[in-house]
Design a protein around this motif. Structure first.
Motif, mmCIF file in Angstrom:
data_model
loop_
_atom_site.group_PDB
_atom_site.id
_atom_site.type_symbol
_atom_site.label_atom_id
_atom_site.label_comp_id
_atom_site.label_asym_id
_atom_site.label_seq_id
_atom_site.Cartn_x
_atom_site.Cartn_y
_atom_site.Cartn_z
ATOM 1 N N GLU A 39 72.088 59.446 -38.158
ATOM 2 C CA GLU A 39 71.825 60.198 -37.722
ATOM 3 C C GLU A 39 72.338 61.119 -37.295
ATOM 4 N N LYS A 40 72.725 62.345 -37.210
ATOM 5 C CA LYS A 40 72.936 63.909 -37.304
ATOM 6 C C LYS A 40 73.365 63.940 -36.047
ATOM 7 N N SER A 41 71.941 64.452 -35.301
ATOM 8 C CA SER A 41 71.188 65.416 -34.283
ATOM 9 C C SER A 41 70.514 65.373 -33.927
ATOM 10 N N LEU A 42 69.914 64.672 -32.499
ATOM 11 C CA LEU A 42 69.054 64.423 -31.834
ATOM 12 C C LEU A 42 68.140 65.727 -31.775
ATOM 13 N N PHE A 43 69.237 66.678 -31.186
ATOM 14 C CA PHE A 43 68.120 68.154 -30.611
ATOM 15 C C PHE A 43 69.613 68.983 -31.210
ATOM 16 N N PRO A 44 68.435 70.414 -32.484
ATOM 17 C CA PRO A 44 67.114 70.750 -31.261
ATOM 18 C C PRO A 44 66.244 70.189 -31.940
ATOM 19 N N GLU A 45 66.011 68.720 -33.001
ATOM 20 C CA GLU A 45 65.827 68.546 -33.714
ATOM 21 C C GLU A 45 65.778 67.529 -34.316
ATOM 22 N N LEU A 46 65.590 66.206 -34.547
ATOM 23 C CA LEU A 46 65.748 65.085 -35.669
ATOM 24 C C LEU A 46 66.580 65.273 -37.131
ATOM 25 N N GLU A 47 67.740 65.256 -36.870
ATOM 26 C CA GLU A 47 68.656 64.824 -39.116
ATOM 27 C C GLU A 47 69.094 64.270 -38.907
ATOM 28 N N TYR A 48 69.261 64.075 -40.069
ATOM 29 C CA TYR A 48 70.016 62.855 -40.454
ATOM 30 C C TYR A 48 71.001 63.355 -41.824
ATOM 31 N N ILE A 49 71.827 62.629 -41.800
ATOM 32 C CA ILE A 49 72.471 62.835 -43.106
ATOM 33 C C ILE A 49 73.078 61.727 -43.691
ATOM 34 N N PHE A 50 73.445 61.675 -44.772
ATOM 35 C CA PHE A 50 74.115 60.582 -45.916
ATOM 36 C C PHE A 50 75.148 60.272 -45.698
ATOM 37 N N LYS A 51 75.749 58.501 -45.346
ATOM 38 C CA LYS A 51 76.868 58.307 -44.782
ATOM 39 C C LYS A 51 77.797 59.214 -46.019
ATOM 40 N N HIS A 52 77.672 58.830 -47.412
ATOM 41 C CA HIS A 52 78.575 59.263 -48.701
ATOM 42 C C HIS A 52 77.825 60.334 -49.692
ATOM 43 N N ALA A 53 78.295 61.320 -49.792
ATOM 44 C CA ALA A 53 78.262 62.502 -50.617
ATOM 45 C C ALA A 53 77.388 62.114 -52.302
ATOM 46 N N LEU A 54 78.457 61.376 -52.412
ATOM 47 C CA LEU A 54 78.331 60.347 -54.245
ATOM 48 C C LEU A 54 76.464 59.213 -53.338
ATOM 49 N N THR A 55 76.771 59.342 -52.864
ATOM 50 C CA THR A 55 74.788 58.814 -52.599
ATOM 51 C C THR A 55 73.831 59.294 -52.617
ATOM 52 N N GLN A 56 73.852 60.204 -51.673
ATOM 53 C CA GLN A 56 73.184 61.732 -52.357
ATOM 54 C C GLN A 56 72.954 61.960 -53.489
ATOM 55 N N GLU A 57 74.089 62.424 -54.113
ATOM 56 C CA GLU A 57 74.004 62.722 -55.476
ATOM 57 C C GLU A 57 73.254 61.271 -56.767
ATOM 58 N N VAL A 58 73.880 60.757 -56.210
ATOM 59 C CA VAL A 58 73.009 59.316 -57.606
ATOM 60 C C VAL A 58 71.778 59.962 -57.145
ATOM 61 N N ALA A 59 71.219 59.401 -56.160
ATOM 62 C CA ALA A 59 69.364 59.045 -55.500
ATOM 63 C C ALA A 59 68.745 61.005 -56.393
ATOM 64 N N TYR A 60 69.612 62.408 -55.923
ATOM 65 C CA TYR A 60 69.537 63.132 -55.978
ATOM 66 C C TYR A 60 68.860 63.001 -57.936
ATOM 67 N N ASN A 61 70.054 62.240 -59.065
ATOM 68 C CA ASN A 61 69.788 62.802 -60.247
ATOM 69 C C ASN A 61 69.578 61.558 -60.490
ATOM 70 N N SER A 62 68.839 60.153 -60.153
ATOM 71 C CA SER A 62 67.878 59.328 -60.844
ATOM 72 C C SER A 62 66.548 60.161 -60.792
ATOM 73 N N LEU A 63 66.633 61.181 -60.000
ATOM 74 C CA LEU A 63 64.589 61.733 -60.073
ATOM 75 C C LEU A 63 64.878 62.849 -61.654
#
Length: 224
Positions: A39-63
């Motif tokens: 979790e990155k923040s709860l206010f003003p709204e709930l937001e998340y962040i990938f712990k590692h940019a590489l994780t996000q990149e791999v997930a993105y490129n898997s599509l």
């Protein structure tokens, strides 16, 4: 899907795209437990962040690329709907997502708005880049008279920022393209403006006679 939104993503946007709530929270808790996201923040709204940019990149490129384009478009639509009352804050995000979708019209629309917004804060290079990206999208779609008019408009939008930036590397080529488009459409008003910018370009490069020639052509056209 979260990876397509970006390294940081709002719960509301993700929920709007995947169409679930409680089950979605369970999935996100699982991803947190595996330390893929937090979790990155709860206010003003709930937001998340990938712990590692590489994780996000791999997930993105898997599509598949077609699937990514579809999700990008849905993200753009979700942002327009969820944040309709403060859309200006999201111009750059909308420009990014629509630019990576098949919706060229909305990509151009938000790239131009992002450029205008950047000019408003005197972020000249950023404005030049947004206008340039909009111009590149225009060049990729079928060439019609309307398309040519929009490209002339795009070059004129870039011209103001490129002058203030002392004419970046590809300025001359853009002005030449603008002159050719104006000649093709018989657009004398826009041609006069481009001649004026061309005059400034040559003068800035130390060629005063050629700069003067373009300025005189612009002046004559303006008188007419």
């Amino acid at each position: 899907v979260a990876a397509v939104i970006g390294r940081e993503f709002a719960f509301r946007i993700l929920q709007a795209i995947v169409g679930m709530r409680e089950k979605l929270k369970t999935h996100l808790l699982n991803l947190q437990g595996l330390e893929f996201i937090y979790e990155k923040s709860l206010f003003p709204e709930l937001e998340y962040i990938f712990k590692h940019a590489l994780t996000q990149e791999v997930a993105y490129n898997s599509l598949l690329s077609s699937r990514r384009r579809e999700i990008h478009k849905r993200i753009g639509s979700a942002i327009e709907e969820l944040y309709a009352d403060k859309l200006e804050e999201f111009y750059e995000m909308l420009a990014y997502h629509y630019s990576n979708s098949d919706d060229s019209a909305r990509a151009i629309h938000y790239l131009k708005l992002s450029g205008d917004k950047a000019m408003g804060t005197y972020s000249l290079m950023e404005a030049f880049r947004f206008y340039g990206d909009a111009y590149d999208v225009l060049k990729q779609i079928p060439e019609t008279n309307q398309n040519k008019k929009e490209r002339i408009g795009g070059i004129l939008s870039m011209a103001h920022s490129m002058r203030l930036l002392a004419f970046p590397e590809n300025s001359f080529e853009l002005l030449q393209e603008g002159e050719a488009l104006c000649k093709d459409l018989g657009d004398k008003r826009s041609s006069a403006l481009i001649h004026s910018y061309s005059g400034m370009f040559y003068s800035s490069r130390g060629d005063a006679p050629l700069g003067m020639k373009h300025q005189e052509d612009a002046f004559e056209a303006a008188e007419k």
